[in-house]
Design a protein around this motif. Structure first.
Motif, mmCIF file in Angstrom:
data_model
loop_
_atom_site.group_PDB
_atom_site.id
_atom_site.type_symbol
_atom_site.label_atom_id
_atom_site.label_comp_id
_atom_site.label_asym_id
_atom_site.label_seq_id
_atom_site.Cartn_x
_atom_site.Cartn_y
_atom_site.Cartn_z
ATOM 1 N N GLN A 146 0.816 -1.212 0.000
ATOM 2 C CA GLN A 146 0.000 0.000 0.000
ATOM 3 C C GLN A 146 0.856 1.271 0.000
ATOM 4 O O GLN A 146 0.527 2.263 -0.671
ATOM 5 N N LYS A 147 1.955 1.253 0.748
ATOM 6 C CA LYS A 147 2.760 2.452 0.932
ATOM 7 C C LYS A 147 3.592 2.823 -0.290
ATOM 8 O O LYS A 147 3.707 4.003 -0.642
ATOM 9 N N VAL A 148 4.184 1.824 -0.926
ATOM 10 C CA VAL A 148 5.153 2.124 -1.982
ATOM 11 C C VAL A 148 4.539 2.874 -3.159
ATOM 12 O O VAL A 148 5.100 3.893 -3.601
ATOM 13 N N PRO A 149 3.401 2.437 -3.724
ATOM 14 C CA PRO A 149 2.836 3.198 -4.841
ATOM 15 C C PRO A 149 2.542 4.654 -4.485
ATOM 16 O O PRO A 149 2.783 5.561 -5.295
ATOM 17 N N ILE A 150 2.042 4.883 -3.255
ATOM 18 C CA ILE A 150 1.764 6.248 -2.827
ATOM 19 C C ILE A 150 3.056 7.048 -2.710
ATOM 20 O O ILE A 150 3.154 8.185 -3.175
ATOM 21 N N ALA A 151 4.066 6.441 -2.107
ATOM 22 C CA ALA A 151 5.342 7.136 -1.914
ATOM 23 C C ALA A 151 5.986 7.490 -3.247
ATOM 24 O O ALA A 151 6.532 8.587 -3.424
ATOM 25 N N LEU A 152 5.941 6.564 -4.210
ATOM 26 C CA LEU A 152 6.532 6.841 -5.520
ATOM 27 C C LEU A 152 5.751 7.922 -6.256
ATOM 28 O O LEU A 152 6.332 8.778 -6.934
ATOM 29 N N THR A 153 4.439 7.921 -6.090
ATOM 30 C CA THR A 153 3.590 8.923 -6.749
ATOM 31 C C THR A 153 3.857 10.322 -6.206
ATOM 32 O O THR A 153 3.854 11.312 -6.946
ATOM 33 N N THR A 154 4.117 10.421 -4.894
ATOM 34 C CA THR A 154 4.309 11.726 -4.256
ATOM 35 C C THR A 154 5.764 12.176 -4.207
ATOM 36 O O THR A 154 6.085 13.180 -3.587
ATOM 37 N N GLY A 155 6.640 11.412 -4.856
ATOM 38 C CA GLY A 155 8.023 11.843 -4.967
ATOM 39 C C GLY A 155 8.871 11.599 -3.739
ATOM 40 O O GLY A 155 9.854 12.314 -3.502
ATOM 41 N N GLU A 156 8.523 10.602 -2.938
ATOM 42 C CA GLU A 156 9.344 10.241 -1.774
ATOM 43 C C GLU A 156 10.779 9.942 -2.233
ATOM 44 O O GLU A 156 11.006 9.385 -3.311
ATOM 45 N N ASP A 157 11.741 10.293 -1.420
ATOM 46 C CA ASP A 157 13.149 10.102 -1.761
ATOM 47 C C ASP A 157 13.530 8.628 -1.576
ATOM 48 O O ASP A 157 13.974 8.208 -0.506
ATOM 49 N N ILE A 158 13.325 7.837 -2.620
ATOM 50 C CA ILE A 158 13.633 6.404 -2.604
ATOM 51 C C ILE A 158 14.505 6.099 -3.813
ATOM 52 O O ILE A 158 14.208 6.531 -4.929
ATOM 53 N N ASP A 159 15.575 5.359 -3.593
ATOM 54 C CA ASP A 159 16.479 4.978 -4.681
ATOM 55 C C ASP A 159 16.260 3.547 -5.153
ATOM 56 O O ASP A 159 16.343 3.258 -6.347
ATOM 57 N N ILE A 160 15.999 2.651 -4.208
ATOM 58 C CA ILE A 160 15.860 1.224 -4.517
ATOM 59 C C ILE A 160 14.600 0.699 -3.850
ATOM 60 O O ILE A 160 14.308 1.047 -2.702
ATOM 61 N N VAL A 161 13.850 -0.132 -4.559
ATOM 62 C CA VAL A 161 12.681 -0.765 -3.963
ATOM 63 C C VAL A 161 12.766 -2.274 -4.152
ATOM 64 O O VAL A 161 13.250 -2.765 -5.181
ATOM 65 N N GLY A 162 12.309 -3.003 -3.129
ATOM 66 C CA GLY A 162 12.119 -4.432 -3.277
ATOM 67 C C GLY A 162 10.877 -4.672 -4.112
ATOM 68 O O GLY A 162 9.854 -4.028 -3.906
ATOM 69 N N VAL A 163 10.983 -5.569 -5.079
ATOM 70 C CA VAL A 163 9.874 -5.820 -6.006
ATOM 71 C C VAL A 163 9.278 -7.197 -5.742
ATOM 72 O O VAL A 163 9.965 -8.218 -5.880
ATOM 73 N N GLN A 164 8.020 -7.214 -5.343
ATOM 74 C CA GLN A 164 7.292 -8.470 -5.196
ATOM 75 C C GLN A 164 6.808 -8.916 -6.561
ATOM 76 O O GLN A 164 6.266 -8.128 -7.327
ATOM 77 N N ALA A 165 6.981 -10.183 -6.847
ATOM 78 C CA ALA A 165 6.605 -10.713 -8.167
ATOM 79 C C ALA A 165 5.117 -11.009 -8.217
ATOM 80 O O ALA A 165 4.684 -12.150 -8.393
ATOM 81 N N THR A 166 4.318 -9.973 -8.056
ATOM 82 C CA THR A 166 2.858 -10.073 -8.093
ATOM 83 C C THR A 166 2.343 -8.894 -8.900
ATOM 84 O O THR A 166 3.111 -8.201 -9.573
ATOM 85 N N ALA A 167 1.045 -8.627 -8.822
ATOM 86 C CA ALA A 167 0.485 -7.458 -9.498
ATOM 87 C C ALA A 167 1.133 -6.175 -9.005
ATOM 88 O O ALA A 167 1.122 -5.148 -9.703
ATOM 89 N N PHE A 168 1.708 -6.206 -7.809
ATOM 90 C CA PHE A 168 2.421 -5.059 -7.251
ATOM 91 C C PHE A 168 3.511 -4.583 -8.207
ATOM 92 O O PHE A 168 3.735 -3.381 -8.371
ATOM 93 N N ALA A 169 4.212 -5.526 -8.853
ATOM 94 C CA ALA A 169 5.309 -5.161 -9.753
ATOM 95 C C ALA A 169 4.809 -4.304 -10.905
ATOM 96 O O ALA A 169 5.420 -3.290 -11.264
ATOM 97 N N ALA A 170 3.685 -4.703 -11.500
ATOM 98 C CA ALA A 170 3.126 -3.924 -12.610
ATOM 99 C C ALA A 170 2.646 -2.557 -12.131
ATOM 100 O O ALA A 170 2.717 -1.566 -12.873
ATOM 101 N N GLN A 171 2.188 -2.484 -10.893
ATOM 102 C CA GLN A 171 1.681 -1.227 -10.348
ATOM 103 C C GLN A 171 2.782 -0.178 -10.212
ATOM 104 O O GLN A 171 2.561 1.010 -10.452
ATOM 105 N N ILE A 172 3.992 -0.628 -9.838
ATOM 106 C CA ILE A 172 5.075 0.340 -9.635
ATOM 107 C C ILE A 172 6.011 0.439 -10.833
ATOM 108 O O ILE A 172 6.932 1.261 -10.835
ATOM 109 N N GLU A 173 5.780 -0.353 -11.855
ATOM 110 C CA GLU A 173 6.653 -0.348 -13.035
ATOM 111 C C GLU A 173 6.875 1.041 -13.629
ATOM 112 O O GLU A 173 8.016 1.384 -13.995
#
Length: 450
Positions: A94-121
């Motif tokens: 839940q947190k990661v898509p919101i954080a990426l959308t709002t420009g949170e300072d993140i360099d690396i993310v762990g990617v779950q091999a589920t629909a989550f991956a397509a959501q943050i692609e």
């Protein structure tokens, strides 16, 4: 007209201020709710070179696992600091898509091999170019081929560097109990039946096979393991919406039911959840235990000792064919992946860390703790982690299974839980298999799982 323009500009400014405040609040909340695994490292930056700080978010593994890995990383890359924030899996999704959308300072993310991956692609950097630049033109030869193939499947573009894979389901067996009963390590279904029969006579208080049947997804996993011995139908269902209503799937459920009729599994397992089934096996109250390869630390004597699991020796095998001829196999998929955000200002340093975690000591350290089967070519566990011949042979067997799956373990989790409920009815209520398959297919056809 001018008044309208002034109002619009005022609203725009207010909206911008609101978004900044919300982004800051999100960042503050994340820092409070996530668990950090940040070690300062054993050495400072050489000379006057400024240390680069990377922010990484993930759900796995736990913070105590990250700490020694980071310390090892700092020995090799003293000018990079990595702030690892670990969140519970569902919170993370839940947190990661919101954080990426709002420009949170993140360099690396762990990617779950589920629909989550397509959501943050859309927020991740394509990996082909990064790999060529920072790993080498021949980078693909350094990873297990199935890992690369799977990484390319989970999103439209290749944005996930594979760290390691895991598979399900396998059978763990207690060699101490088997030796006490005068039995060898099982290889066939007849061997499983013999274990159950001898236990019933000589150790009736010991469960033949523990599995978390109370959590229906585990039963779904068993049926799919049996299905994979005959066909790769699951991939056709998963990616092409093929039908469950096939002779092969019906036979897989029949084989599953046969295991209960033969006493290899008992209805007692329906009272066990995941944790309790592991506990029952670890305490010597079950001769066998069914779960994924992520529990393969059970093969390691020093890790068992560290976890205070008093089992003499443990082995591992795939489910054997229950009826007819089939190739014992498992489904497997990438369990941990890493991606670089498009907004990162430190892509070189981010790739230094990803290279460390996928091809260097970081990958080895995860492998030595049996968290995943590393994707890097040539990994072998340290000799002291596997001390018995049974453990060594079982580990080699597991790697072969994970790297040569019958199908992808790219699960539809919500559907899996529903299928599990139907399988529970087969065993506990005598629901016929035809009705079971019909119910599963009807649920699948609702379109919720496309």
């Amino acid at each position: 007209m001018k008044m309208n323009q002034m109002v619009k500009r005022s609203l725009a400014v207010l909206l911008a201020v609101f978004m900044v405040v919300m982004a800051a609040a999100c960042g503050n909340n994340d820092n409070n709710s996530g668990n950090n695994a940040n070690s300062s490292g054993n050495s400072e930056a050489a000379g006057s070179e400024e240390k680069v700080s990377l922010n990484m978010w993930t759900w796995h593994p736990s913070p105590e696992v990250w700490e020694p890995i980071l310390n090892k990383f700092y020995e090799k890359y003293p000018n990079i600091k990595v702030n690892v924030s670990v969140y519970p899996s569902l919170d993370y999704q839940q947190k990661v898509p919101i954080a990426l959308t709002t420009g949170e300072d993140i360099d690396i993310v762990g990617v779950q091999a589920t629909a989550f991956a397509a959501q943050i692609e859309p927020y991740l950097e394509p990996m082909d170019g990064l790999m060529k630049e920072y790993v080498g033109a021949d980078w693909e030869t350094k990873y297990d081929a199935s890992s690369i193939e799977q990484a390319r499947k989970i999103t439209e573009e290749f944005v996930t560097a594979p760290v390691g894979s895991a598979g399900a389901m396998v059978i763990y067996y207690n060699m101490g109990i088997l030796k006490e009963l005068g039995l060898e390590a099982p290889q066939t279904y007849e061997d499983l039946k013999e274990i159950a029969s001898v236990l019933k006579e000589k150790k009736p208080d010991v469960m033949p096979m523990a599995i978390g049947g109370k959590e229906g997804w585990t039963l779904d996993e068993v049926v799919l393991s049996l299905l994979g011995q005959q066909t790769d139908l699951y991939n056709d269902i998963r990616y092409n919406q093929a039908s469950f209503n096939t002779p092969e799937y019906v036979q897989a459920i029949q084989d599953f039911k046969q295991m209960f009729e033969d006493g290899v599994m008992t209805e007692d397992v329906m009272d066990l959840d995941y944790s309790r089934s592991l506990e029952v096996f670890s305490n010597g109250q079950a001769a066998m235990f069914v779960q994924g390869t992520w529990e393969s630390y059970l093969l390691s004597e020093p890790i068992r000792a560290d976890k205070q699991i008093a089992l003499e020796d443990v082995g591992l095998m795939a489910f054997p064919a229950v009826s007819g001829e089939g190739t014992p196999s498992i489904r497997s998929f990438i369990d941990i992946g890493l991606g670089v955000t498009q907004t990162s200002e430190h892509k070189k340093e981010a790739m230094d860390f990803i290279r460390f975690m996928t091809l260097e000591e970081g990958a080895d350290m995860l492998g030595d703790q049996f968290i995943v089967v590393p994707s890097k070519v040539g990994y072998t566990p340290q000799a002291e982690t596997l001390t018995s011949d049974e453990a060594k042979a079982s580990y080699e067997r597991m790697v072969e299974l994970v790297q040569n799956p019958s199908a992808d373990r790219n699960n539809l989790s919500s559907l899996s839980a529903i299928i599990g409920s139907e399988l529970q009815r087969v065993i506990l209520s005598g629901q016929d298999i035809e009705t079971t398959v019909k119910n599963i297919q009807s649920e699948f056809e609702t379109g919720k799982y496309n």
